[in-house]
Design a protein around this motif. Structure first.
Motif, short mmCIF file in Angstrom:
data_model
loop_
_atom_site.label_atom_id
_atom_site.label_comp_id
_atom_site.label_asym_id
_atom_site.label_seq_id
_atom_site.Cartn_x
_atom_site.Cartn_y
_atom_site.Cartn_z
N ASN A 98 -37.62 -15.83 -29.49
CA ASN A 98 -38.67 -15.19 -30.25
C ASN A 98 -38.23 -15.14 -31.72
O ASN A 98 -37.29 -14.43 -32.06
N LEU A 99 -38.87 -15.91 -32.56
CA LEU A 99 -38.48 -16.02 -33.97
C LEU A 99 -38.95 -14.83 -34.81
O LEU A 99 -38.43 -14.62 -35.89
N VAL A 100 -39.91 -14.09 -34.32
CA VAL A 100 -40.47 -12.99 -35.12
C VAL A 100 -39.40 -11.97 -35.51
O VAL A 100 -39.29 -11.61 -36.69
N PRO A 101 -38.56 -11.48 -34.59
CA PRO A 101 -37.53 -10.52 -35.02
C PRO A 101 -36.56 -11.09 -36.05
O PRO A 101 -36.14 -10.39 -36.98
N MET A 102 -36.22 -12.38 -35.91
CA MET A 102 -35.29 -12.98 -36.87
C MET A 102 -35.93 -13.11 -38.25
O MET A 102 -35.29 -12.87 -39.28
N VAL A 103 -37.21 -13.47 -38.32
CA VAL A 103 -37.91 -13.58 -39.59
C VAL A 103 -38.04 -12.21 -40.24
O VAL A 103 -37.82 -12.05 -41.44
N VAL A 104 -38.39 -11.20 -39.44
CA VAL A 104 -38.51 -9.84 -39.97
C VAL A 104 -37.16 -9.35 -40.51
O VAL A 104 -37.08 -8.78 -41.60
N LEU A 105 -36.10 -9.61 -39.78
CA LEU A 105 -34.76 -9.21 -40.23
C LEU A 105 -34.40 -9.90 -41.55
O LEU A 105 -33.88 -9.27 -42.46
N ALA A 106 -34.69 -11.19 -41.65
CA ALA A 106 -34.40 -11.93 -42.88
C ALA A 106 -35.19 -11.36 -44.05
O ALA A 106 -34.65 -11.18 -45.16
N LEU A 107 -36.46 -11.04 -43.83
CA LEU A 107 -37.29 -10.46 -44.91
C LEU A 107 -36.77 -9.09 -45.33
O LEU A 107 -36.76 -8.77 -46.52
N VAL A 108 -36.37 -8.29 -44.37
CA VAL A 108 -35.81 -6.97 -44.68
C VAL A 108 -34.54 -7.10 -45.50
O VAL A 108 -34.33 -6.37 -46.48
N LEU A 109 -33.67 -8.03 -45.14
CA LEU A 109 -32.42 -8.24 -45.89
C LEU A 109 -32.70 -8.71 -47.31
O LEU A 109 -32.09 -8.23 -48.27
N VAL A 110 -33.64 -9.63 -47.48
CA VAL A 110 -33.98 -10.12 -48.82
C VAL A 110 -34.59 -8.99 -49.65
O VAL A 110 -34.22 -8.78 -50.80
N ALA A 111 -35.52 -8.26 -49.08
CA ALA A 111 -36.16 -7.16 -49.79
C ALA A 111 -35.13 -6.09 -50.16
O ALA A 111 -35.14 -5.56 -51.28
N GLY A 112 -34.22 -5.78 -49.25
CA GLY A 112 -33.17 -4.80 -49.55
C GLY A 112 -32.28 -5.27 -50.68
O GLY A 112 -31.91 -4.50 -51.57
N GLY A 113 -31.93 -6.54 -50.70
CA GLY A 113 -31.11 -7.09 -51.78
C GLY A 113 -31.81 -7.00 -53.13
O GLY A 113 -31.21 -6.65 -54.14
N VAL A 114 -33.11 -7.31 -53.15
CA VAL A 114 -33.88 -7.22 -54.39
C VAL A 114 -33.94 -5.77 -54.88
O VAL A 114 -33.75 -5.49 -56.06
N PHE A 158 -32.30 -1.63 -58.70
CA PHE A 158 -31.79 -0.27 -58.91
C PHE A 158 -30.53 -0.29 -59.76
O PHE A 158 -30.39 0.47 -60.70
N LEU A 159 -29.61 -1.18 -59.43
CA LEU A 159 -28.35 -1.23 -60.18
C LEU A 159 -28.58 -1.67 -61.62
O LEU A 159 -27.94 -1.15 -62.54
N ASN A 160 -29.49 -2.61 -61.84
CA ASN A 160 -29.77 -3.05 -63.20
C ASN A 160 -30.42 -1.94 -64.02
O ASN A 160 -30.14 -1.78 -65.20
N SER A 161 -31.31 -1.16 -63.41
CA SER A 161 -31.98 -0.11 -64.16
C SER A 161 -31.10 1.13 -64.30
O SER A 161 -31.31 1.94 -65.20
N ALA A 162 -30.12 1.30 -63.43
CA ALA A 162 -29.26 2.47 -63.49
C ALA A 162 -28.15 2.33 -64.52
O ALA A 162 -27.53 3.31 -64.91
N VAL A 163 -27.92 1.12 -64.96
CA VAL A 163 -26.84 0.89 -65.91
C VAL A 163 -27.37 1.02 -67.34
O VAL A 163 -28.17 0.20 -67.78
#
Length: 157
Positions: free
Chosen positions: A25-41, A46-51
């Motif tokens: 089932n590819l859906v959980p893997m795609v969702v996980l990848a999107l969550v990781l990318v969104a979290g990284g962004v 946050f770090l750029n605006s906090a500095v």
């Protein structure tokens, strides 16, 4: 010793059975990848605006991180006779450090710096420089326990 029977098995109608494929089932893997990318962004933003780079007035435009259109903390001494509070909600003044001056337009806290803000004292203003003017939204008054006479002359009220 008996030999192993390696002939393919049939499924009853004479056809050989293909090995069962596991459906992933590819859906959980795609969702996980999107969550990781969104979290990284989000973390990067946050770090750029906090500095807020800490700069002295004489470093503006000279040192990396102390240029216009970037959020900074700028240190300087409020120039004597430069405080102007004629525009409601805005305190304008100039500050100097290392022989260089910059105009400041403070709008944080309803335009009232408050505290012990006054002429001839060191301050750190948080904000962005736009068109050569620091648009500040926070002021920290720098003080020490030691009294040192300054050459700054406070204008009479």
């Amino acid at each position: 010793m008996s030999e192993m029977d390696l002939t393919p098995r049939s499924d009853g109608d004479g056809a050989t059975a293909a090995p069962a494929k596991k459906k992933r089932n590819l859906v959980p893997m795609v969702v996980l990848a999107l969550v990781l990318v969104a979290g990284g962004v989000i973390v990067t933003q946050f770090l750029n605006s906090a500095v807020d780079y800490f700069c002295n007035v004489d470093e503006v435009g000279v040192r990396d991180g102390c240029e216009e259109e970037r959020r900074i903390r700028l240190q300087g001494t409020v120039d004597a006779g430069s405080i102007d509070e004629t525009v409601p909600g805005v305190t304008a003044f100039s500050m100097t450090f290392g022989g260089e001056s910059i105009d400041v337009r403070y709008t944080g806290g309803g335009g009232e710096p408050g505290g012990i803000f006054q002429e001839c004292i060191p301050v750190v203003v948080h904000g962005e420089i736009r068109n050569g003017v620091l648009d500040g939204d926070r002021i920290e008054v720098r003080h020490s326990d030691e009294y040192a006479e300054t050459e700054c002359t406070v204008a009479d009220a």
